[in-house]
Write an enzyme that holds these catalytic residues in place. Structure first.
Site, mmCIF file in Angstrom:
data_model
loop_
_atom_site.group_PDB
_atom_site.id
_atom_site.type_symbol
_atom_site.label_atom_id
_atom_site.label_comp_id
_atom_site.label_asym_id
_atom_site.label_seq_id
_atom_site.Cartn_x
_atom_site.Cartn_y
_atom_site.Cartn_z
ATOM 1 N N CYS A 115 14.833 -22.322 44.035
ATOM 2 C CA CYS A 115 14.389 -20.933 43.442
ATOM 3 C C CYS A 115 13.288 -20.783 44.980
ATOM 4 C CB CYS A 115 13.186 -20.337 42.751
ATOM 5 S SG CYS A 115 12.918 -19.053 42.117
ATOM 6 N N CYS A 145 9.652 -26.057 35.160
ATOM 7 C CA CYS A 145 10.548 -26.004 35.640
ATOM 8 C C CYS A 145 10.299 -26.406 36.734
ATOM 9 C CB CYS A 145 10.086 -24.264 35.440
ATOM 10 S SG CYS A 145 8.845 -23.319 36.161
ATOM 11 N N CYS A 205 6.575 -19.962 43.853
ATOM 12 C CA CYS A 205 5.305 -19.804 43.310
ATOM 13 C C CYS A 205 4.399 -21.302 43.521
ATOM 14 C CB CYS A 205 5.370 -19.904 41.625
ATOM 15 S SG CYS A 205 5.970 -17.973 41.917
ATOM 16 N N GLU A 237 18.687 -28.642 35.520
ATOM 17 C CA GLU A 237 18.170 -28.485 34.165
ATOM 18 C C GLU A 237 17.811 -27.851 32.965
ATOM 19 O OE1 GLU A 237 14.039 -30.084 35.580
ATOM 20 O OE2 GLU A 237 13.720 -28.501 34.592
ATOM 21 N N CYS A 277 15.932 -23.709 27.345
ATOM 22 C CA CYS A 277 15.102 -22.560 27.814
ATOM 23 C C CYS A 277 16.509 -22.887 29.566
ATOM 24 C CB CYS A 277 14.402 -23.846 28.308
ATOM 25 S SG CYS A 277 13.553 -23.047 30.590
ATOM 26 N N CYS A 324 4.164 -24.634 40.085
ATOM 27 C CA CYS A 324 6.094 -24.559 39.939
ATOM 28 C C CYS A 324 6.999 -25.272 41.169
ATOM 29 C CB CYS A 324 7.115 -23.595 39.697
ATOM 30 S SG CYS A 324 8.286 -23.496 39.542
HETATM 31 S S1 SF4 Z 1 7.195 -19.794 38.784
HETATM 32 FE FE1 SF4 Z 1 9.030 -21.442 40.086
HETATM 33 S S2 SF4 Z 1 11.102 -20.604 39.528
HETATM 34 FE FE2 SF4 Z 1 10.010 -19.342 38.556
HETATM 35 S S3 SF4 Z 1 10.184 -17.695 40.392
HETATM 36 FE FE3 SF4 Z 1 8.445 -18.763 40.608
HETATM 37 S S4 SF4 Z 1 8.927 -20.674 41.940
HETATM 38 FE FE4 SF4 Z 1 10.314 -19.076 41.422
#
Ligand code: SF4
Length: 342
Positions: free
Chosen positions: A102, A325, A106, A81, A95, A109
């Protein structure tokens, strides 16, 4: 588009041919290779057949029409995306994603929930901006800014990210000034060190989100590996080498990282660093995390400002289409993309 094929098709040709083809696509945004009259007819036909100018995508427009999210289907059927944010002042910011999923996990996210699937190639990163360049072309506009704040940690795919940045920056391709390109990282030391030596004027953003390791670890597991002190130390060396101001991003989470005491700690931590803080109202859907109230953000902001640090607050783009994200692909990665041609 299968952009990687362009280099394969032109492998035996003199190098100026590749430049002609890339210029026609990235700079002139041709609708069909048949219109690129400085190429031999046979090459035009081959390109038309093997790399036609079209994209596999689904798109969603924000009801407030300030942002558009595209889900682009890649050759292997996976989806990424990217979001186009159209600002009042005429800037059109894309973006981009640098990975599918990932590995950093986090807590605020949704991409982090997917886990890591694979890195994107520099072609796949470039395609996201190409897609929106064609989209905007219809209204006589163009992409003016790029932020690496989509899915993925850019510094864990460093080589492809830098190659893509060079394509964006190249005057014969996208011609987007390096100062209009921003890379956001959770603070991967190897990437920070390498970027310091690139001689690229791109903007660096650090996803900080807490002023001490105890709280940062609750929301960013990467802090166990690379604590704040190490990241800040590398940011200081980056600034020393480049003279560039760094942005610290701070997602505002109710009763977690938004107290007065933490704002004061943040001021202490960043004192003397050439930087500014960008507060981001949380718009995710994680059940145990809540957005800070307006009043709390206001007070937090005041303390930082009174502490002598510049502070901004990111406008909430595309709340109604989950423009943060990972969220959409996370829900839709099993659906199929549509086939569209501009
Ligand atoms: S915010 Fe999301 S995309 Fe960014 S580093 Fe952390 S887990 Fe990965």
């Amino acid at each position: 588009m299968e952009l990687y094929k362009i280099e394969e098709i032109l492998a035996g040709e003199p190098s100026y041919r590749l430049r002609q083809v890339e210029r026609a696509l990235y700079r002139d945004l041709v609708d069909s290779w048949r219109n690129v009259t400085n190429l031999p007819v046979s090459l035009r036909e081959k390109l038309e057949e093997e790399v036609p100018v079209n994209f596999n995508f689904d798109s969603l427009t924000s009801l407030k029409s300030d942002s558009i999210k595209a889900i682009i289907e890649l050759n292997d059927g996976l989806k990424i995306e990217s979001v186009l944010m159209q600002h009042m002042d005429g800037r059109n910011t894309v973006c981009v994603s640098s990975q599918i999923g990932c590995p950093l996990g986090c807590k605020f996210c949704s991409t982090g929930k997917i886990g890591f699937i694979r890195n994107l190639s520099y072609h796949e990163i470039a395609e996201q901006v190409l897609f929106f360049s064609y989209y905007l072309k219809k209204t006589g506009k163009s992409v003016t800014n790029i932020v690496f704040m989509g899915m993925g940690e850019p510094f864990l795919n460093y080589g492809n990210v830098i190659k893509a940045i060079r394509i964006f920056n190249d005057a014969e391709k996208f011609n987007i000034g390096a100062r209009r390109i921003s890379v956001s990282t959770a603070g991967i030391p190897a990437g920070l060190k390498k970027l310091s030596d690139e001689k690229l004027q791109v903007n660096l953003a650090i996803s900080l989100n807490a002023p001490n390791d105890r709280i940062r670890r609750e929301i960013m597991p990467i802090d166990f590996k690379y604590p704040i002190e190490e990241v800040i130390g590398l940011v200081r060396s980056y600034i020393k080498k480049t003279g560039r101001r760094v942005m610290f991003e701070y997602v505002m989470l109710r009763d977690l990282n938004d107290s007065d005491v933490l704002a004061e700690q943040l001021v202490k931590l960043l004192k003397g660093i050439l930087c500014f803080v960008n507060l981001i109202p949380y718009n995710g859907r994680e059940s145990n995390l809540k957005p800070s109230t307006r009043e709390r953000i206001k007070r937090f902001k005041e303390i930082i400002r009174e502490g002598g640090i510049t502070v901004t607050e990111r406008f909430r783009f595309g709340d109604d289409i989950n423009a943060s994200c990972g969220q959409l692909v996370y829900r839709e990665n099993t659906g199929s993309g549509k086939h569209h041609k501009f």
